[in-house]
Write a protein that holds these residues in place. Structure first.
Motif, PDB file in Angstrom:
ATOM      1  N   VAL A  32       1.716   1.257   8.724  1.00 30.73           N
ATOM      2  CA  VAL A  32       0.568   1.124   7.827  1.00 30.73           C
ATOM      3  C   VAL A  32      -0.025  -0.260   8.014  1.00 30.73           C
ATOM      4  N   ASN A  89       2.137  10.230  -0.172  1.00 29.41           N
ATOM      5  CA  ASN A  89       1.641  11.536  -0.592  1.00 29.41           C
ATOM      6  C   ASN A  89       2.066  12.527   0.487  1.00 29.41           C
ATOM      7  N   THR A  98       0.006  11.180   3.654  1.00 28.49           N
ATOM      8  CA  THR A  98      -0.595   9.851   3.728  1.00 28.49           C
ATOM      9  C   THR A  98       0.339   8.825   3.084  1.00 28.49           C
ATOM     10  N   THR A  99       0.168   7.591   3.482  1.00 20.33           N
ATOM     11  CA  THR A  99       0.918   6.478   2.905  1.00 20.33           C
ATOM     12  C   THR A  99      -0.094   5.439   2.456  1.00 20.33           C
ATOM     13  N   VAL A 100       0.006   5.033   1.196  1.00 20.76           N
ATOM     14  CA  VAL A 100      -0.944   4.088   0.614  1.00 20.76           C
ATOM     15  C   VAL A 100      -0.180   2.830   0.197  1.00 20.76           C
ATOM     16  N   GLU A 102      -0.201  -0.521  -2.198  1.00 20.92           N
ATOM     17  CA  GLU A 102      -0.799  -1.001  -3.445  1.00 20.92           C
ATOM     18  C   GLU A 102      -0.195  -2.348  -3.785  1.00 20.92           C
ATOM     19  N   SER A 104      -4.106  -3.354  -2.338  1.00 20.76           N
ATOM     20  CA  SER A 104      -4.727  -3.431  -1.030  1.00 20.76           C
ATOM     21  C   SER A 104      -6.125  -4.014  -1.201  1.00 20.76           C
TER      22      SER A 104
END
Length: 144
Positions: A32, A89, A98-100, A102, A104
């Motif tokens: 990421v 997610n 998906t990978t988020v 936080e 960001s």
């Protein structure tokens, strides 16, 4: 002789199976991109995962199962550590996982470091004041 060769081939093929592992089917954690910013810019940003850069910058890190932290350091400023959460997610049949990250971008405002305490050196003795001119002797009455 055929039996010996057949036994040797069978033994060699079974030996290869013993080193078989399901870990080879696991994919590496996704990378990421993490954007790093600070005030003032030019601070050294180091992640707890290893990668580092000078702000403003962005780095690719393997998304861990848990969060990680980013420490910002700069000369004459106090260091700041910012925790970062990784939100995964899983996706479904119609969307990919998906990978988020936080927050960001990951941002830190560095505070100036306090001035170093003054050393406890003994004070220098003050120079003696210049001697005042001697006062004139009092004149006695009646002497001439």
């Amino acid at each position: 002789m055929r039996r010996v060769i057949a036994i040797a081939v069978t033994g060699a093929s079974l030996a290869g199976c013993s080193s078989f592992s399901l870990d080879s089917f696991k994919s590496a954690p996704p990378l990421v991109k993490v954007a790093l910013e600070s005030t003032p810019s030019g601070a050294d940003a180091t992640t707890s995962l290893g990668p580092a850069c000078k702000t403003p910058c962005s780095i690719d890190v393997p998304a861990p199962d848990a969060g990680f932290s980013v420490t910002f350091t700069s000369p004459k400023f106090q260091p700041v550590t910012v925790p970062v959460q990784v939100i995964r997610n899983p996706g479904d049949f119609s969307s990919p996982p998906t990978t988020v990250i936080e927050p960001s971008p990951v941002f830190a405002e560095l505070q100036p470091a306090a001035p170093p305490p003054k050393s406890m050196r003994p004070k220098k003795p003050k120079a003696p004041k210049a001697a005042a001119a001697p006062a004139p002797a009092p004149v006695q009455a009646g002497t001439r």
